[in-house]
Design a protein around this motif. Structure first.
Motif, PDB file in Angstrom:
ATOM      1  N   GLN A 231       0.809  -1.211   0.000  1.00 40.05           N
ATOM      2  CA  GLN A 231       0.000   0.000   0.000  1.00 40.05           C
ATOM      3  C   GLN A 231       0.847   1.268   0.000  1.00 40.05           C
ATOM      4  N   GLN A 232       2.058   1.203   0.590  1.00 39.28           N
ATOM      5  CA  GLN A 232       2.880   2.390   0.744  1.00 39.28           C
ATOM      6  C   GLN A 232       4.339   2.056   0.421  1.00 39.28           C
ATOM      7  N   PRO A 233       4.742   2.111  -0.844  1.00 37.12           N
ATOM      8  CA  PRO A 233       6.093   1.696  -1.231  1.00 37.12           C
ATOM      9  C   PRO A 233       7.201   2.615  -0.733  1.00 37.12           C
ATOM     10  N   ALA A 234       6.878   3.856  -0.394  1.00 43.71           N
ATOM     11  CA  ALA A 234       7.892   4.809   0.071  1.00 43.71           C
ATOM     12  C   ALA A 234       7.405   5.482   1.354  1.00 43.71           C
ATOM     13  N   PRO A 235       8.338   5.924   2.204  1.00 49.49           N
ATOM     14  CA  PRO A 235       7.922   6.575   3.444  1.00 49.49           C
ATOM     15  C   PRO A 235       7.185   7.878   3.182  1.00 49.49           C
ATOM     16  N   VAL A 236       6.137   8.109   3.944  1.00 44.27           N
ATOM     17  CA  VAL A 236       5.344   9.333   3.846  1.00 44.27           C
ATOM     18  C   VAL A 236       5.080   9.837   5.251  1.00 44.27           C
ATOM     19  N   THR A 237       5.328  11.093   5.466  1.00 46.47           N
ATOM     20  CA  THR A 237       5.086  11.638   6.794  1.00 46.47           C
ATOM     21  C   THR A 237       4.691  13.100   6.705  1.00 46.47           C
TER      22      THR A 237
END
Length: 358
Positions: A231-237
């Motif tokens: 669902q989230q291939p890269a970090p997101v913040t």
């Protein structure tokens, strides 16, 4: 000045969102406080904000956001575009299945617009925490990671499978025929939460509005240790921030004082009260100087000023920490003569910082 006339309407590339604790001021009822917040959610939707989240706090005279799912449902019904969610649901207070069912139902009400922000803190004092646990919930802090995995599975269209020790399985789904699921975010202000979000491949929110201590380390740990998920291939913040924007810096400072005094009460262990109005705060401060030890801290970590100044500082803040989004907590206080079922100061903050013109 009309919101559309702000010279910075089209100059800030960072997406903006809103965190709402549903503040309750002196002599204001919960009904009026909720009405003011729902009106603010509608305004945020009009102005182009990305998401609008409700926090979970209990037994606080100045806060009416005790039940995020109820407020989210009401806000979803009054908006058409903006994402609505929790910032967050305090999972130790609830059964994972109940949370999963609530947010799956919300996703069915507003498909593609629901965020489930999850936190590990109780959101109240030890007495209230014990009262919340009397329902028999098994959501203890030690099993927090397991319960997040349970929610992710139960809210998925495939559902989860319970494995019995005696043999056999049992299927569990939050809704009978889910076609989409809420976006899950992990909230926190510590190394633990950052590392857990990284290990689970979840987007992460650092609670900077409450405590900025350890911010750089938490973000570094999250990004360095991130394990990509489907669902989230890269970090997101993104980060939260207390914000008061007004037409003048003087007005912004005046509207910030009630919340600064409330934080002073909270951090010094004094009895909590409903949020003072601007006039009440100014008169009380002249007598007791309550905010004096905290004013410099608030002025250095919050964003207080006229619209141009606050927008510039938020842009710098986002760039400094590599953010695509900032979630503001609009903490502008109210004047004595302002209506109980509206929040003009908070609405003006959103208008001055709006990422889109009306």
């Amino acid at each position: 000045m009309d919101a559309a006339a702000s010279p910075l309407q089209h100059t800030m590339s960072t997406a903006l969102s809103v965190l709402d604790l549903v503040p309750v001021r002196t002599h204001q009822t919960s009904a009026a406080a909720v009405a003011a917040s729902l009106s603010l959610a509608h305004r945020a939707d009009e102005l182009g904000y990305t998401r609008y989240w409700f926090a979970e706090h209990h037994n606080m005279p100045a806060v009416a956001s005790t039940t995020p799912p109820v407020l989210i449902a009401a806000a979803a019904a009054r908006t058409s575009r903006i994402r609505v969610g929790s910032g967050g649901v305090m999972l130790p207070n609830h059964s994972p299945l109940v949370v999963a069912e609530q947010f799956a139902a919300l996703e069915a009400l507003a498909p593609g617009r629901i965020d489930l922000g999850i936190g590990r803190a109780p959101g109240s004092d030890p007495v209230i925490t014990q009262l919340l646990h009397r329902s028999g919930t098994t959501s203890d802090v030690e099993r927090f990671p397991d319960h997040i995995r349970d929610i992710l599975s139960i809210t998925s269209p495939q559902g989860a499978t319970v494995q019995f020790t005696s043999g056999g399985t049992y299927g569990v789904t939050a809704t009978p025929a889910a076609t989409s699921q809420p976006q899950v975010w992990l909230l926190g202000s510590s190394d633990y939460s950052a590392q857990l979000a990284a290990s689970m491949g979840l987007p992460y929110v650092f609670a900077n509005h409450f405590s900025g201590d350890g911010l750089e380390r938490a973000l570094s740990l999250y990004r360095e240790q991130y394990q990509p998920s489907e669902q989230q291939p890269a970090p997101v913040t993104f980060l939260t921030a207390n914000v008061v924007a007004a037409d003048t810096a003087v007005e912004a400072a005046a509207r910030a004082l009630p919340q600064i005094r409330m934080m002073a009460r909270l951090r010094s262990g004094r009895p909590l009260i409903a949020l003072e109005t601007v006039e009440q705060a100014a008169a009380a401060e002249a007598e007791d100087g309550l905010s004096a030890p905290f004013r410099a801290w608030a002025e250095s970590t919050w964003f207080i000023g006229d619209g141009d100044d606050v927008r510039r500082r938020l842009s710098d803040f986002a760039a400094r920490h590599g953010l695509d989004e900032v979630m503001i907590s609009p903490v502008a206080g109210a004047h004595d003569d302002e209506p109980m079922d509206a929040a003009p100061g908070r609405a003006r903050t959103l208008e001055l910082l709006a990422p889109l013109a009306e």
